[in-house]
Design a protein around this motif. Structure first.
Motif, PDB file in Angstrom:
ATOM      1  N   PRO A  37       0.511  -1.270  -0.277  1.00 34.69           N
ATOM      2  CA  PRO A  37      -0.279  -0.210   0.677  1.00 34.69           C
ATOM      3  C   PRO A  37       0.810   1.924  -0.063  1.00 34.69           C
ATOM      4  CG  PRO A  37      -0.776  -1.271   1.534  1.00 34.69           C
ATOM      5  CD  PRO A  37       0.519  -2.379   1.399  1.00 34.69           C
ATOM      6  N   SER A  38       0.559   2.388  -0.653  1.00 35.58           N
ATOM      7  CA  SER A  38       1.176   3.591  -0.672  1.00 35.58           C
ATOM      8  C   SER A  38       0.539   4.683  -0.021  1.00 35.58           C
ATOM      9  CB  SER A  38       1.175   4.290  -2.197  1.00 35.58           C
ATOM     10  OG  SER A  38      -0.199   4.133  -2.234  1.00 35.58           O
ATOM     11  N   GLY A  39      -0.611   3.959   1.105  1.00 35.80           N
ATOM     12  CA  GLY A  39      -0.831   4.914   2.289  1.00 35.80           C
ATOM     13  C   GLY A  39      -1.218   6.099   1.856  1.00 35.80           C
ATOM     14  N   GLY A  40      -2.260   5.920   0.747  1.00 32.24           N
ATOM     15  CA  GLY A  40      -2.676   6.949   0.031  1.00 32.24           C
ATOM     16  C   GLY A  40      -2.254   7.735  -1.151  1.00 32.24           C
ATOM     17  N   ALA A  41      -1.282   8.063  -0.961  1.00 32.42           N
ATOM     18  CA  ALA A  41      -0.423   8.536  -1.808  1.00 32.42           C
ATOM     19  C   ALA A  41      -0.752   8.006  -3.087  1.00 32.42           C
ATOM     20  CB  ALA A  41       0.845   8.755  -1.213  1.00 32.42           C
ATOM     21  N   ASN A  42      -0.001   8.749  -3.929  1.00 33.21           N
ATOM     22  CA  ASN A  42      -0.313   8.872  -5.255  1.00 33.21           C
ATOM     23  C   ASN A  42       1.025   7.265  -5.756  1.00 33.21           C
ATOM     24  OD1 ASN A  42       0.962   8.198  -8.312  1.00 33.21           O
ATOM     25  ND2 ASN A  42      -0.855  10.079  -8.549  1.00 33.21           N
ATOM     26  N   PRO A  43       0.512   6.646  -6.139  1.00 38.58           N
ATOM     27  CA  PRO A  43       2.116   5.349  -6.575  1.00 38.58           C
ATOM     28  C   PRO A  43       3.220   5.358  -7.521  1.00 38.58           C
ATOM     29  CG  PRO A  43      -0.171   4.232  -7.197  1.00 38.58           C
ATOM     30  CD  PRO A  43      -0.493   5.584  -6.731  1.00 38.58           C
ATOM     31  N   LEU A  44       2.447   5.693  -8.490  1.00 36.17           N
ATOM     32  CA  LEU A  44       3.329   6.962  -9.519  1.00 36.17           C
ATOM     33  C   LEU A  44       4.192   7.373  -9.411  1.00 36.17           C
ATOM     34  CD1 LEU A  44       4.365   6.282 -12.428  1.00 36.17           C
ATOM     35  CD2 LEU A  44       2.696   8.009 -12.647  1.00 36.17           C
ATOM     36  N   ARG A  45       3.573   8.401  -8.429  1.00 37.83           N
ATOM     37  CA  ARG A  45       4.411   9.173  -7.594  1.00 37.83           C
ATOM     38  C   ARG A  45       5.285   9.583  -6.611  1.00 37.83           C
ATOM     39  NH1 ARG A  45      -0.022  14.961  -6.700  1.00 37.83           N
ATOM     40  NH2 ARG A  45      -0.707  14.949  -9.335  1.00 37.83           N
ATOM     41  N   THR A  57      13.475  -6.312  -9.039  1.00 33.52           N
ATOM     42  CA  THR A  57      12.703  -5.315  -8.921  1.00 33.52           C
ATOM     43  C   THR A  57      12.179  -4.651 -10.131  1.00 33.52           C
ATOM     44  OG1 THR A  57      13.908  -6.181  -6.642  1.00 33.52           O
ATOM     45  CG2 THR A  57      11.385  -5.119  -7.452  1.00 33.52           C
ATOM     46  N   VAL A  58      11.119  -5.189 -10.174  1.00 33.10           N
ATOM     47  CA  VAL A  58       9.656  -4.266 -11.516  1.00 33.10           C
ATOM     48  C   VAL A  58       8.703  -4.059 -10.153  1.00 33.10           C
ATOM     49  CG1 VAL A  58       8.888  -3.567 -13.319  1.00 33.10           C
ATOM     50  CG2 VAL A  58      10.868  -5.193 -13.507  1.00 33.10           C
ATOM     51  N   ALA A  59       8.727  -2.352 -10.135  1.00 36.98           N
ATOM     52  CA  ALA A  59       7.815  -1.802  -8.873  1.00 36.98           C
ATOM     53  C   ALA A  59       7.059  -0.924  -9.889  1.00 36.98           C
ATOM     54  CB  ALA A  59       8.488  -0.276  -8.253  1.00 36.98           C
ATOM     55  N   VAL A  60       5.504  -1.787  -9.736  1.00 38.95           N
ATOM     56  CA  VAL A  60       4.349  -0.820 -11.027  1.00 38.95           C
ATOM     57  C   VAL A  60       3.579  -0.381 -10.502  1.00 38.95           C
ATOM     58  CG1 VAL A  60       2.806  -1.701 -12.369  1.00 38.95           C
ATOM     59  CG2 VAL A  60       4.281  -2.894 -12.283  1.00 38.95           C
ATOM     60  N   PRO A  61       3.195   0.587  -9.888  1.00 38.17           N
ATOM     61  CA  PRO A  61       2.036   1.155 -10.031  1.00 38.17           C
ATOM     62  C   PRO A  61       0.482   0.880  -9.751  1.00 38.17           C
ATOM     63  CG  PRO A  61       2.646   2.558 -11.049  1.00 38.17           C
ATOM     64  CD  PRO A  61       3.657   1.651 -11.015  1.00 38.17           C
ATOM     65  N   GLU A  62      -0.435   1.008  -8.906  1.00 43.14           N
ATOM     66  CA  GLU A  62      -1.154   0.620  -9.508  1.00 43.14           C
ATOM     67  C   GLU A  62      -2.451   1.470  -9.026  1.00 43.14           C
ATOM     68  OE1 GLU A  62      -4.039  -0.666  -9.933  1.00 43.14           O
ATOM     69  OE2 GLU A  62      -4.864  -1.925  -8.601  1.00 43.14           O
ATOM     70  N   PRO A  63      -3.239   2.491  -9.825  1.00 42.93           N
ATOM     71  CA  PRO A  63      -4.065   3.635  -8.949  1.00 42.93           C
ATOM     72  C   PRO A  63      -5.031   3.375  -8.271  1.00 42.93           C
ATOM     73  CG  PRO A  63      -2.640   4.205 -10.770  1.00 42.93           C
ATOM     74  CD  PRO A  63      -2.661   2.449 -10.802  1.00 42.93           C
ATOM     75  N   ARG A  64      -5.754   2.539  -8.853  1.00 41.54           N
ATOM     76  CA  ARG A  64      -6.994   1.928  -8.542  1.00 41.54           C
ATOM     77  C   ARG A  64      -7.446   1.245  -6.737  1.00 41.54           C
ATOM     78  NH1 ARG A  64      -9.244  -3.341 -11.772  1.00 41.54           N
ATOM     79  NH2 ARG A  64      -7.101  -4.092 -10.903  1.00 41.54           N
ATOM     80  N   THR A  65      -6.231   0.943  -6.819  1.00 43.28           N
ATOM     81  CA  THR A  65      -5.814   1.038  -5.297  1.00 43.28           C
ATOM     82  C   THR A  65      -4.945   1.493  -4.651  1.00 43.28           C
ATOM     83  OG1 THR A  65      -4.310  -1.266  -5.444  1.00 43.28           O
ATOM     84  CG2 THR A  65      -6.779  -2.017  -5.684  1.00 43.28           C
ATOM     85  N   SER A  66      -3.922   2.457  -4.883  1.00 41.92           N
ATOM     86  CA  SER A  66      -3.117   2.855  -4.564  1.00 41.92           C
ATOM     87  C   SER A  66      -2.368   1.965  -3.894  1.00 41.92           C
ATOM     88  CB  SER A  66      -3.567   4.041  -3.786  1.00 41.92           C
ATOM     89  OG  SER A  66      -4.125   4.498  -3.818  1.00 41.92           O
TER      90      SER A  66
END
Length: 237
Positions: free
Chosen positions: A102-110, A169-178
């Motif tokens: 979880p990104s803690g509610g922050a935009n994972p891409l940012r 490691t490949v990190a991928v943001p998932e905006p739907r679930t932050s």
């Protein structure tokens, strides 16, 4: 490519996958949430083995149980063990995991983009680099690091043995679930890093947030550019 599977960050009675992925050839997915019946059946089978094989199987069973307990305490959604020929007549081992953070509610891409700035100047062994994936932008991190080697240290050796591992490691943001989904591959075959990087990227390219079974229900059709089907064809044949 074995098949398309779903992954979810939590276990419930009827989980709907947050994402789907494909496992490369040579990888066997590890069930780290086994049922009591499954564990009891495995123990029964081990007890029925010939004496010369029973001790070795029992050690593997205990290692599996310990690994399962460790994975249950981590945000790991998928763990698969790989075994491939290394070109010298021996087997090369690797561990492939997919985790959800979880990104803690922050935009994972940012969040990930800011980490690129903190790791600017990355190269094949260190740093963080943006890459293009069918699901959008991802971020590749590689490193060679020291870790404790498995096995009992030789007599007279103080402390555990250490060895080098390649970790990609490949990190991928998932905006739907932050959330941030990570696809990670670790192997002690550091000399085969180029090959394992290809496996890592190939797996990351199969990652999709659209249910591939829904496409299958609509019947066969042309493979759309950038789709999970095209990623599977391109990376795993």
């Amino acid at each position: 490519m074995n098949n398309q599977r779903g992954g979810t960050a939590a276990v419930d009675t009827a989980p709907k996958p947050d994402f789907w992925y494909g496992l490369p050839h040579g990888y066997l997915e590890l069930d780290f949430n086994p049922t009591e019946e499954g564990v009891a059946e495995l123990a029964r089978q081990i007890s029925g083995l010939p004496e010369e094989a029973r001790d070795r199987a029992d050690q593997a069973f205990r290692l599996y149980a310990m690994t399962a307990l460790l994975l249950q305490k981590q945000p790991v959604a998928v763990c698969a063990l790989g075994m491939h020929p290394d070109g010298n007549g021996e087997a090369s081992l690797s561990v492939l995991t997919i985790s959800v953070f979880p990104s803690g509610g922050a935009n994972p891409l940012r969040v990930l983009a800011s980490m690129v700035g903190d790791n600017a100047g990355g190269n094949a062994n260190h740093g963080m680099q943006p890459i293009e994936l069918p699901v959008g932008v991802g971020f590749l991190i590689e490193q060679v690091r020291k870790t404790v080697a498995p096995g009992v240290p030789p007599e007279g050796h103080e402390g555990p043995l250490e060895g080098s591992v390649w970790q990609g490691t490949v990190a991928v943001p998932e905006p739907r679930t932050s959330s941030i989904i990570t696809v990670q591959l670790v192997t002690s075959a550091v000399e085969l890093a180029d090959d394992y990087r290809s496996v890592l990227l190939g797996t990351a390219r199969t990652l999709t947030f659209k249910d591939p079974t829904a496409e299958a229900d609509q019947g066969p059709g042309p493979v759309a550019p950038g789709s999970a089907a095209q990623a599977v064809q391109s990376d795993f044949g």
